[in-house]
Design a protein around this motif. Structure first.
Motif, PDB file in Angstrom:
ATOM      1  N   UNK A  30      14.510  12.719   8.186  1.00  0.00           N
ATOM      2  CA  UNK A  30      15.710  11.905   8.119  1.00  0.00           C
ATOM      3  C   UNK A  30      15.935  11.217   9.464  1.00  0.00           C
ATOM      4  N   UNK A  31      16.311   9.954   9.412  1.00  0.00           N
ATOM      5  CA  UNK A  31      16.697   9.265  10.634  1.00  0.00           C
ATOM      6  C   UNK A  31      18.081   9.740  11.069  1.00  0.00           C
ATOM      7  N   UNK A  32      18.346   9.795  12.372  1.00  0.00           N
ATOM      8  CA  UNK A  32      19.717  10.045  12.817  1.00  0.00           C
ATOM      9  C   UNK A  32      20.560   8.804  12.518  1.00  0.00           C
ATOM     10  N   UNK A  33      21.881   8.921  12.533  1.00  0.00           N
ATOM     11  CA  UNK A  33      22.698   7.724  12.322  1.00  0.00           C
ATOM     12  C   UNK A  33      22.388   6.624  13.335  1.00  0.00           C
ATOM     13  N   UNK A  57       9.585   2.224   5.421  1.00  0.00           N
ATOM     14  CA  UNK A  57       9.024   2.640   4.132  1.00  0.00           C
ATOM     15  C   UNK A  57       9.673   3.931   3.657  1.00  0.00           C
ATOM     16  N   UNK A  58       9.758   4.921   4.550  1.00  0.00           N
ATOM     17  CA  UNK A  58      10.378   6.192   4.176  1.00  0.00           C
ATOM     18  C   UNK A  58      11.852   6.017   3.842  1.00  0.00           C
ATOM     19  N   UNK A  59      12.531   5.167   4.605  1.00  0.00           N
ATOM     20  CA  UNK A  59      13.961   4.943   4.366  1.00  0.00           C
ATOM     21  C   UNK A  59      14.179   4.275   3.009  1.00  0.00           C
ATOM     22  N   UNK A  60      13.397   3.240   2.720  1.00  0.00           N
ATOM     23  CA  UNK A  60      13.545   2.567   1.428  1.00  0.00           C
ATOM     24  C   UNK A  60      13.187   3.488   0.266  1.00  0.00           C
ATOM     25  N   UNK A  61      12.156   4.319   0.451  1.00  0.00           N
ATOM     26  CA  UNK A  61      11.768   5.215  -0.625  1.00  0.00           C
ATOM     27  C   UNK A  61      12.938   6.143  -1.009  1.00  0.00           C
ATOM     28  N   UNK A  66       0.826  -1.211   0.000  1.00  0.00           N
ATOM     29  CA  UNK A  66       0.000   0.000   0.000  1.00  0.00           C
ATOM     30  C   UNK A  66       0.861   1.264   0.000  1.00  0.00           C
ATOM     31  N   UNK A  67       2.089   1.131   0.494  1.00  0.00           N
ATOM     32  CA  UNK A  67       3.000   2.267   0.516  1.00  0.00           C
ATOM     33  C   UNK A  67       3.735   2.490  -0.792  1.00  0.00           C
ATOM     34  N   UNK A  68       3.443   1.652  -1.813  1.00  0.00           N
ATOM     35  CA  UNK A  68       4.031   1.892  -3.120  1.00  0.00           C
ATOM     36  C   UNK A  68       5.207   1.008  -3.474  1.00  0.00           C
ATOM     37  N   UNK A  69       5.223  -0.235  -2.950  1.00  0.00           N
ATOM     38  CA  UNK A  69       6.289  -1.181  -3.281  1.00  0.00           C
ATOM     39  C   UNK A  69       5.670  -2.474  -3.817  1.00  0.00           C
ATOM     40  N   UNK A  70       6.369  -3.141  -4.718  1.00  0.00           N
ATOM     41  CA  UNK A  70       6.068  -4.528  -5.056  1.00  0.00           C
ATOM     42  C   UNK A  70       6.831  -5.384  -4.056  1.00  0.00           C
TER      43      UNK A  70
END
Length: 556
Positions: A332-335, A315-319, A59-63
């Motif tokens: 953005x995630x911190x390190x 999801x956001x990270x992969x996008x 649903x988030x836009x991935x196969x």
């Protein structure tokens, strides 16, 4: 977004073996990036949804492609744990990238075994693989998977291998129902009896149950006799070969806690983009209630300190890595994102390990005290007897075992009342003490056996006297009987604040069973030893032989 699902879609590997996958697709539009998970646990079972959430990701836009690994469930071939994951991972990534409506870019997702399949695929370098997000995954198989400190990880080895044997037995007798019933029934009986009897069978390194049922074990026996094979599933020291971003997710009470940290650390040292998230979680539990402790709702993977769900964060990270750019609103995630236990809060950091953490000695004293002051010249010796017939039981910890054994922080009263557990306790702390980093112990000890184990555990004792385990470790050593020597015990890592008024406590003993197999005190190899006898153990506490625990202390 509506989702369509295709079941058992075939992919042919380089040797002609056909592996099968379920594919979850957005119902319209595209092209979309691919998220791939390869696992041996059955792609249709609830475990997959709990770890990966294929519907939410689609649903988030991935196969989303969920594949049974070789020899498992719908996939053809022979089941041999860890052996084929590099080649099959390479071939599957290339196949997935060519599916209809993809953008040709693949990421991999999942945890535990299917965290390692990500690293193996990444090491094989398929050109379409652009990012991996391994969760709760080991780095060095002899440090948390097959073994720890030289002792067998019996707690996971036996039940895991028996459970995976179910599919093996069903396939073996698929055309003979008369044979299937008794064979499966015998395996289920042994699986149900893991705690009361299975763990106790010897030899532990060549377990009789695996021979009875003709099933592969987790891998310790082969690792013991085939170092090249063991090296094939190792990630440690190879992160520089993976020129990909990685999102490493782990838990402080996970059996692969240190592996997750090491994978992150070595990736960053090699100059690779890497991110780390460490919760207070166990291998199977990512809520806020872990063991006997409620770390709060914000500790759960559903909230992450109100940053969103873990699936949403992934999801956001992969996008970011699999499309032309991240969504403008995606933070953005911190390190490094750490959950600091004791204070029970998430904290953003720029590095791991923390440069501001200072290794600090805390000394064991012969009167049972634990202090920052070193012992004097006449510290004395404490003794106990390790009896392999009556080992110290596993109570909590970073474990993955038969369901009778809970993971996480648990009340250590059943352990601390035993005569074969030496207990050292500090005075109440005047102020909060944060320990964030890797904990080690140096034990000056002697035994009358040719081989023995030293187990060290760090605990937090609250104002009511309840003692909860934080970290522990084991070192299996060969000895010269009667001769004192210094032994290093790696307790792995944590982030924990011992609150003012609490006390530090350290256990020293020689077993933690059945998490780790028993040292039989004979020096025999674990793949053949069946005889055992008690051993007399001695711990020194003087200026010349200062037994101590080393804590990475972070000052406010």
């Amino acid at each position: 977004m509506d989702v369509t699902v295709e079941y058992d879609v075939p992919a042919t590997m380089r040797d002609g073996t056909v592996l099968r996958a379920n594919i979850y697709r957005p119902a319209s539009g595209g092209p979309y990036p691919v998220l791939l998970a390869r696992l041996p646990y059955g792609k249709n079972f609830a475990l997959v949804s709990a770890m990966v959430d294929p519907l939410g990701l689609a649903r988030g836009g991935f196969i989303v492609v969920i594949q049974d690994t070789r020899g498992r469930f719908a996939s053809d071939g022979e089941w041999e744990p860890w052996t084929y994951e590099a080649d099959d991972g390479y071939d599957t990534v290339r196949w997935a990238a060519a599916l209809p409506d993809t953008n040709g870019r693949v990421g991999m997702i999942g945890g535990s075994y299917f965290g390692n399949t990500q690293w193996m695929a990444a090491l094989s370098k398929p050109p379409e693989l652009h990012a991996i997000a391994p969760q709760i995954t080991f780095s060095e198989p002899n440090d948390g998977l097959f073994a720890r400190g030289g002792a067998i990880e019996l707690g996971i080895t036996l039940p895991w291998s028996l459970m995976q044997g179910m599919d093996t037995v069903m396939k073996r007798h698929a055309d003979d129902p008369a044979a299937l019933g008794p064979a499966l029934g015998a395996l289920i009986h042994d699986t149900d009896r893991t705690a009361p009897s299975g763990y106790w069978e010897l030899p532990s390194g060549r377990h009789p149950a695996f021979q009875r049922h003709g099933i592969p074990d987790l891998g310790f026996e082969r690792a013991l006799n085939d170092p090249e094979w063991s090296a094939a599933c190792r990630v440690a020291g190879r992160q520089a070969e993976v020129d990909l971003p990685s999102l490493n997710i782990g838990g402080w009470y996970d059996i692969f806690c240190q592996g997750t940290l090491d994978n992150y650390t070595e990736s960053r040292a090699a100059g690779r983009p890497a991110t780390l998230i460490m919760g207070p979680w166990t291998h199977m539990n990512r809520t806020g209630q872990i063991g006997d402790v409620n770390f709060g709702m914000a500790a759960s993977a559903d909230l992450l300190g109100f940053r969103g769900t873990l699936t949403g964060v992934q999801t956001k990270w992969f996008r970011k890595w699999l499309t032309s750019g991240a969504a403008p609103s995606a933070p953005e995630l911190p390190p490094v994102l750490l959950f600091v236990m004791g204070k029970n809060e998430w904290r953003e950091e720029q590095e791991w390990p923390l440069a501001r953490a200072v290794d600090t000695d805390v000394f064991l004293h012969p009167d049972g005290g634990l202090a920052f002051d070193a012992p004097g010249p006449d510290g004395g010796i404490k003794t106990y007897v390790h009896d392999p017939a009556d080992p110290v039981p596993t109570v909590g910890g970073a474990t993955l075992m038969s369901s009778e054994y809970r993971s996480g922080p648990l009340d250590q009263a059943p352990v601390e009342g035993r005569p074969d557990v030496l207990v050292y306790t500090s005075e109440p702390l005047a102020e909060d003490l944060e320990v964030t980093g890797r904990v080690r112990a140096f034990v000056h000890a002697a035994t009358d056996a040719p081989s023995t184990d030293w187990v060290v555990r760090l605990c937090d004792v609250d104002s009511q006297g309840v003692s909860l385990n934080v970290v522990d470790g084991i070192a299996r050593v060969k000895t010269i009987p009667g001769q004192f020597a210094a032994h290093v015990v790696d307790l792995w890592s944590t982030s924990y604040v011992f609150r003012a008024g609490h006390r530090l406590r350290v256990h020293v003993t020689s077993s933690n069973f059945p998490r780790w197999d028993r040292n039989l005190s004979t020096g025999a190899s674990p793949d053949s030893g069946t005889d055992f006898h008690p051993a007399r153990q001695e711990i020194a506490h003087d200026a010349a032989r200062p037994s101590r625990i080393v804590l990475p202390v972070v000052r406010p």
